[in-house]
Structures are given as structure tokens and as C-alpha cells.
Write a protein that holds these residues in place. Structure first.
Motif, short mmCIF file in Angstrom:
data_model
loop_
_atom_site.label_atom_id
_atom_site.label_comp_id
_atom_site.label_asym_id
_atom_site.label_seq_id
_atom_site.Cartn_x
_atom_site.Cartn_y
_atom_site.Cartn_z
N MET A 1 0.83 -1.18 0.00
CA MET A 1 0.00 0.00 0.00
C MET A 1 0.88 1.24 0.00
N TYR A 3 1.11 5.37 0.81
CA TYR A 3 0.56 6.49 1.58
C TYR A 3 1.30 7.74 1.14
N HIS A 24 0.46 2.23 7.67
CA HIS A 24 -0.03 1.36 8.74
C HIS A 24 -0.93 0.29 8.15
N GLU A 25 -0.54 -0.93 8.37
CA GLU A 25 -1.33 -2.10 7.95
C GLU A 25 -0.83 -3.30 8.75
N GLY A 26 -1.63 -4.33 8.79
CA GLY A 26 -1.23 -5.53 9.52
C GLY A 26 -0.98 -5.20 10.97
N GLN A 109 -0.38 -2.11 15.68
CA GLN A 109 -0.79 -0.74 15.37
C GLN A 109 -1.44 -0.08 16.57
#
Length: 114
Positions: A1, A3, A24-26, A109
Motif C-alpha cells: 500500500m 501512503y 499502517h497495515e497488519g 498498530q
């Protein structure tokens, strides 16, 4: 992804600081935190959270405090320095220069930031 920095909103933390939640992911998150003014004469406010954290000093300098179960570690850090904070360990910082910045990485996160 991807950003894109210019598309990321600014979140006011308090009258002296604000942040941008970056990628921010996972279970991983980055946040850039900005400090408007130095506050060298203020007591270091501390907090803790379940997240592991790594902080990288991007601009300026800070005094960090980490309250380990068996001792307290207080150190001044500068551009290029980094700090690791274990889960649930009390810690905090104050900026020693105007316009100081850090890059924080959290796992998992910080859902409270999103």
C-alpha cells in the motif's frame, strides 16, 4: 500500500505537538510527531501502552525517560539516535529544541491513532 505524505491528515495532540500517521497495515504502524517549542524545564510526562515502540530522532533533540521495573534511564538523544520501548514500560520525552521531530514505529498498530 502507498501512503502519499501530502494526503495524510494532521492530528493535533496538544498545544505543542501534532502527528501524521504514516503507513499502517497488519501489525505495524509509523507516525511522525512534531514538537513546536522546546520545553526543557518541564517534568517529563510518561505513559505506557501494550505496543512495542521504536523511536527515531529526525530533527532536534529530546530528553527521554524510561521507567524500567528495576531502574530509571534518562538520556538526551539527537538526530540519528533511536530508542526501543518494550511493551507496557512507562516512558516519555520532552523536546529540547524548537521544531523537533521523531518517527515512531509501533507493533501492533495504535488503533487509538487511526
Amino acid at each position: 500500500m502507498f501512503y502519499k505524505y501530502d494526503d495524510i491528515k494532521i492530528d493535533e495532540i496538544d498545544e505543542n505537538s501534532y502527528r501524521k500517521v504514516l503507513a499502517h497495515e497488519g501489525t505495524l504502524m509509523y507516525a511522525q510527531v512534531f514538537f513546536r517549542k522546546a520545553t526543557p524545564d518541564v517534568e517529563i510526562p510518561t505513559h505506557h501502552h501494550v505496543h512495542e515502540q521504536v523511536t527515531y530522532i529526525m530533527k532536534g533533540s529530546f530528553k527521554f525517560e524510561i521507567l524500567y521495573p528495576d531502574h530509571i534511564d534518562v538520556q538526551e538523544v539527537h538526530v540519528g539516535d533511536s530508542i526501543y520501548f518494550p511493551s507496557n514500560v512507562e516512558h516519555g520525552c520532552i523536546p529540547l529544541e524548537d521544531d523537533s521531530q521523531v518517527l515512531d514505529c509501533f507493533t501492533p498498530q495504535r488503533e487509538d491513532f487511526i
